[in-house]
Design a protein around this motif. Structure first.
Motif, short mmCIF file in Angstrom:
data_model
loop_
_atom_site.label_atom_id
_atom_site.label_comp_id
_atom_site.label_asym_id
_atom_site.label_seq_id
_atom_site.Cartn_x
_atom_site.Cartn_y
_atom_site.Cartn_z
N ALA A 42 -29.31 -33.93 -3.32
CA ALA A 42 -28.91 -34.07 -1.93
C ALA A 42 -30.07 -34.54 -1.06
O ALA A 42 -29.93 -35.42 -0.21
CB ALA A 42 -28.36 -32.74 -1.40
N PHE B 25 -30.04 -38.27 0.75
CA PHE B 25 -30.07 -38.42 2.20
C PHE B 25 -31.33 -39.12 2.68
O PHE B 25 -31.29 -39.96 3.59
CB PHE B 25 -29.93 -37.06 2.88
CG PHE B 25 -28.51 -36.58 2.98
CD1 PHE B 25 -27.58 -37.28 3.72
CD2 PHE B 25 -28.11 -35.44 2.32
CE1 PHE B 25 -26.27 -36.86 3.80
CE2 PHE B 25 -26.79 -35.00 2.39
CZ PHE B 25 -25.87 -35.71 3.14
N TYR C 245 -22.86 -41.42 -4.65
CA TYR C 245 -22.04 -40.77 -3.62
C TYR C 245 -22.77 -40.71 -2.28
O TYR C 245 -22.16 -40.94 -1.22
CB TYR C 245 -21.67 -39.36 -4.08
CG TYR C 245 -20.81 -38.58 -3.12
CD1 TYR C 245 -19.45 -38.86 -3.00
CD2 TYR C 245 -21.36 -37.58 -2.34
CE1 TYR C 245 -18.65 -38.14 -2.11
CE2 TYR C 245 -20.58 -36.86 -1.45
CZ TYR C 245 -19.23 -37.15 -1.35
OH TYR C 245 -18.46 -36.43 -0.45
N LEU C 246 -24.07 -40.41 -2.30
CA LEU C 246 -24.80 -40.19 -1.07
C LEU C 246 -25.43 -41.46 -0.50
O LEU C 246 -25.57 -41.58 0.72
CB LEU C 246 -25.90 -39.15 -1.29
CG LEU C 246 -25.41 -37.74 -1.65
CD1 LEU C 246 -26.59 -36.87 -2.07
CD2 LEU C 246 -24.67 -37.11 -0.48
N GLY D 122 -24.58 -38.25 -7.83
CA GLY D 122 -25.10 -37.95 -6.51
C GLY D 122 -25.69 -39.16 -5.80
O GLY D 122 -25.47 -39.35 -4.59
#
Length: 309
Positions: free
Chosen positions: A139, A143, A250-251, A247
């Motif tokens: 995450a 980001f 997706y991010l 991840g």
């Protein structure tokens, strides 16, 4: 019965050794029972339930879950079905990412490990620097790089003087995803290779140097053969990790552009958790697992030692 000898002053007399009880046939299974119980509860049962789910039209919001047999699998292999076309598009994206990232994540960490295996001041600091990104969660990585790679306000374009849409255009999206993944996970493979290098006896390198072997010949004749077991593990683990990439896509890209970076795991999660179609999602999972098992078998076959005894 064996005898033990005990000395008491000038007299030596034999005393019987303590007898060892005969092991019961069920003794090993008692020690294995805790592991077998955990393996059954957390591995066998979920896999069995997942396969059972794949044989049904399993909507988690509906009480009725009709049995469809292999219908979900047939839909995936039907080019005309919606699920089939979406699944193979996702498998293509998974293949592109795997083929692009795995060679880099093998060669570059090996080169870093060779450098870190040398003797120089501050080498432990350099090792920590290379490994540090791996301790970050996906995450955080997603980001941070989402904003760094933004085509309008991202620092990458700003400092490099570029006007590239790293998160929405092809092929820049693949360069971004592979680059971020290499930066994030390079340290782990480097540490594993470094451990393998330190396990190779120095005597072999010294003997090769005495024989006049060059650095390249020592690398190909001593280092690479000594790293064979470690290389098998790293290659196999890297292929599995890359094929399960979720991840980053997706991010950072959200599957853009037009679902071209939506990987198989991404699609499986979306199908099961957003569309609530757990039957199709389970079938996708087992098809992906079959491909990964085949890939693992090919890796072990490619690295098998074919020297005759």
């Amino acid at each position: 019965m064996s005898l033990l000898t005990r000395t008491e002053g000038p007299v030596r007399r034999a005393v019987p050794a303590p007898s060892v009880g005969r092991m019961r046939w069920w003794t090993p299974y008692v020690f294995l029972a805790p592991y077998l119980a955990l393996f059954a509860v957390f591995m066998v049962v979920p896999i069995g339930f997942g396969f059972w789910t794949s044989l049904h039209e399993w909507d988690i919001n509906l009480p009725a879950k009709p049995f469809v047999g292999l219908g979900n699998y047939a839909d995936l292999f039907d080019p005309g079905s919606v699920d089939g076309s979406r699944f193979w598009t996702a498998m293509r994206a998974t293949g592109i990412f795997t083929v692009a990232s795995v060679p880099i994540l093998i060669v570059l960490p090996l080169a870093v490990a060779l450098l870190m295996n040398g003797r120089f001041r501050g080498r432990n600091v350099y090792r920590a620097v290379y490994f540090a990104p791996y301790v970050l969660g996906v995450a955080v990585v997603g980001f941070v790089w989402r904003y760094l790679l933004d085509g309008n306000i991202g620092l990458v374009n700003h400092y490099l003087g570029l006007d590239v849409q790293w998160t929405t255009d092809v092929p820049p999206v693949w360069i971004a995803l592979v680059g971020v993944t290499v930066w994030w996970t390079l340290g782990l493979n480097a540490v594993i290779f470094l451990a393998g290098l330190q396990d190779i006896p120095r005597e072999l390198h010294e003997a090769a140097m005495v024989d006049g072997a060059s650095a390249w010949h020592r690398f190909t004749a001593v280092t690479l053969p000594g790293l064979r077991p470690v290389t098998v593990f790293v290659v196999n683990a890297t292929i599995l990790a890359s094929a399960n990439m979720f991840g980053q896509s997706y991010l950072i890209t959200a599957g853009a552009p037009a679902d071209q970076t939506k990987t198989a795991i991404y699609l499986i999660a979306e199908t099961g958790l957003r569309q609530f179609d757990m039957g199709t999602a389970s079938a996708m999972s087992f098809v992906l697992a079959a491909f990964l098992m085949l890939a693992s078998a090919l890796v072990f076959g490619a690295f098998r030692d074919r020297r005759t005894p």
